[in-house]
Every structure is written in structure tokens, then in C-alpha cells.
Design a protein around this motif. Structure first.
Motif: not given
Length: 374
Positions: A139-144, A176-181, A256-259
């Protein structure tokens, strides 16, 4: 039968639900592990870590590091109250919480007003050579970003190392980048599993050529079943990543979409490997069955040759085994009643005749090349 055939099986949890129950009901599996919480709070210059097992750990860390980005990593889903408290504190829809604890979700990506939610399948071989298929939810929200995993296995050690090193954009690109990673790490481990399966396919294929036996068919079938499990994860994972690329949420930034496009390519590559390996395992099974059939045909050819050789010999022996008398009780010769029975050396002549017929038939078969194909 090899140890691989005996031991490899798919390890999955059973569904726990009641027919017709209210949507959003949180049902914790009986064998769910108690939660272990690790919070990574970071910014460009600082990384702080806190561990615990309750909601108080989360609230205190968020209050202490209110200028940081937070990755709340929860391993184990055995506390329904913790899940509900997180939902209340973060304003998460009850249906999302239900999907978190219902660990049979297919990979997906959902957008809500001020947060996004996604699931993936984590697949790996454990120490008992079992293929474990468990769920990852984020779950991604704000800075979390909050990640949920079924097991206590530290599956995302590479992400922790990158956070500790502080290199690249992992600390500054947002949750969002952490979620991608995390998603990309899951995909990378698909390749590890597929590499192990590829090695086993090669071993099975070598065994097929060197010393085929029926265990090959069982091994190939289990490999095929394993590939089907991975395929069920890869196909919807591709759709999930594609939904993330097309997302209009501000939490999934352009960078993030690029990755994510690169992760999409990795997912397609994994799907191609799965399909290729499935074809190879099917070919191994078909080839083994063909070899068994050919071997059976060779055996039948040998038996047929033996039968063809002995049929005329049996015919001759049967004729001369009828023992019709050459004369009647008065000594008169009975016409057409086997005069050969009274020949001198008649037995030798019969044996020579039968041997000649047998050798002649074998010579004919040899000239036709039948023995070269046995």
C-alpha cells in the motif's frame, strides 16, 4: 525414483472463508505467523530503522521521523487487530485489508483516492525443496509504503542493502519507487527459480538419453506443474505492471514509470522462458513415451520373427505327429497314409528339413535388413 520426484511439491495455504460472508471480513489463516514489523525511515542523508510487533511501533516512528519517507515492512499476518488498526490509522478501505489477509490473490494494481494498492506472488524453493508460492501486498500513500508478506523470510535483502548504501535515487524517488523496486526484486527471483528449473530440465533430458526409466516422466510432469504455477503469477503480473505504467496517480511518478517499463520487459522475458520450458517438458514426456513405444515395437518384432520361424516347423511336426498307420491289421498297405513314417532315417530327414526351413527364413529376414534395426 529420484529424490526430486519424491520431494518437490507445491506448498500453498488453503482458503479460509465462509460462503456469503460480509465483504471486507478479515479472516486470518490458522497457520498465519505472528507479525514482525521493521520500519525503514529515510531521506537523502539519513536512514533510521525500528523494529516491533504492534501498532505503537508504527505510530511512534512516524511521529519521530515526520520528515522522512517510510517503508513499513510487515512479515506475518497472524494479528487481525494490527491489520485493522493499520487500516483505521491510514484510512484504508476494508476490502483492501481483506485482500491483504486473503493470500490467494492474483497480482493486481488498484487505485484509490489517496493511495494505491498492489499484490504480487513471491515464488521460491525452500530448504525442503518445496516450491513456495506466497503473497506480497503493498500500500503506497503519501510518503509511506506498507508491505505485507506471509512468511518471516527476508525476501528483500537487496533493497535493504541499497537503502543502507544510499546510492542512486532509492532514498529520494519516493514510496512509489520503493514499490517498483520490490516488484522488480520479485521478478528477478522468478529468473532464479526458472534457472533452477532449467538445470533440472537439462538433467532430466540427459537422463532420458543415457538411462531412460519411468521416473523421467514423473519428473517432467512435476516440472511442468511447477511451470504452470509460475505462469499463473507471470501473466497477471504483466497486467499489473501495465496498469501501473498507465496509472494517473501522483504516487506513481513519470520517473517510476520509466523503470516500470523495464520491469515489464523482464516480465515478458520470464513468460517466454516459462512457455519455452513448458514445451521442453512436454517434449521430454512425448519423447519418453515414443521411446517406450519404439522399444515395445522392437520386442514385438523379435517375437514375430521367432513366431514366423517356428510356425512352419510346428506345422511339419504336427503333420508327422498324427501317426496314421501305413498298413492295416492284415498287413495291407493303406494308400495315402504317410509312407515317410517307415523311411529309414526319416527322423533325421525331418530334422534337416526343419533346420533348413528355419535357416532359410532367418536368411531372408537378414537380407531384408530386419536384424539391423533391432
Amino acid at each position: 525414483m529420484s529424490s526430486f520426484t519424491k520431494r518437490v511439491h507445491i506448498k500453498n495455504r488453503k482458503h479460509k472463508f465462509e460462503v456469503g460472508e460480509r465483504p471486507g471480513t478479515i479472516n486470518i489463516p490458522d497457520d498465519a505467523l505472528p507479525p514482525q514489523i521493521v520500519i525503514y525511515s529515510f531521506n537523502e542523508t539519513d536512514l533510521q530503522t525500528r523494529e516491533g510487533s504492534d501498532m505503537k511501533t508504527i505510530t511512534q516512528q512516524l511521529k519521530k521521523c515526520n520528515e522522512h519517507t517510510h517503508w513499513i515492512k510487515i512479515n506475518g499476518l497472524g494479528d487481525a487487530k494490527l491489520i485493522e488498526d493499520i487500516g483505521t490509522f491510514m484510512g484504508i478501505n476494508q476490502l483492501v485489508l481483506e485482500d491483504v489477509v486473503n493470500t490467494h490473490q492474483r497480482p493486481k494494481f488498484d487505485e484509490y483516492d489517496n493511495y494505491v494498492f498492489g499484490t504480487s506472488r513471491i515464488i521460491f524453493f525452500n530448504d525442503d525443496n518445496e516450491l513456495v508460492n506466497c503473497q506480497f501486498s503493498g500500500i503506497v500513500k503519501d510518503n509511506i509504503i506498507i508491505s505485507f508478506e506471509e512468511s518471516h523470510k527476508d525476501y528483500f535483502e537487496p533493497i535493504k542493502i541499497r537503502l543502507q548504501a544510499g546510492k542512486g535515487i532509492i532514498r529520494t524517488a519516493g514510496p512509489g519507487y520503493i514499490f517498483y523496486a520490490l516488484t522488480d526484486t520479485i521478478l528477478d527471483n522468478y529468473f532464479v527459480v526458472l534457472s533452477q528449473i532449467g538445470d533440472r530440465i537439462d538433467q532430466t533430458e540427459d537422463k532420458l538419453y543415457e538411462s531412460p526409466d519411468k521416473s523421467i516422466m514423473f519428473e517432467a510432469q512435476q516440472l511442468k506443474r511447477t511451470l504452470i504455477v509460475i505462469r499463473r503469477s507471470c501473466w497477471p503480473e504483466r497486467d499489473k505492471i501495465n496498469d501501473m505504467i498507465r496509472s494517473e496517480s501522483e504516487l506513481i511518478t513519470k520517473d517510476v514509470k520509466l523503470y516500470l517499463r523495464d520491469a515489464y520487459d523482464h516480465c515478458i522475458q520470464a513468460m517466454d522462458m516459462v512457455e519455452s520450458y513448458k514445451e521442453v517438458t512436454s517434449s521430454i514426456i512425448d519423447l519418453y513415451l515414443s521411446m517406450v513405444s519404439n522399444r515395445m515395437n522392437e520386442i514385438m518384432k523379435v517375437l514375430t520373427i521367432i513366431s514366423v520361424v517356428f510356425i512352419p516347423l510346428t506345422f511339419i511336426a504336427g503333420i508327422y505327429g498324427m501317426n496314421f498307420s501305413h498298413t492295416d491289421e492284415h498287413g495291407h498297405v493303406i494308400p495315402d497314409n504317410m509312407p515317410e513314417l517307415y523311411w529309414h532315417h526319416g527322423y533325421v530327414y525331418a530334422i534337416i528339413l526343419m533346420l533348413g526351413i528355419g535357416v532359410g527364413l532367418l536368411f531372408i529376414f537378414w537380407k531384408k535388413g530386419w536384424f539391423n534395426k533391432l
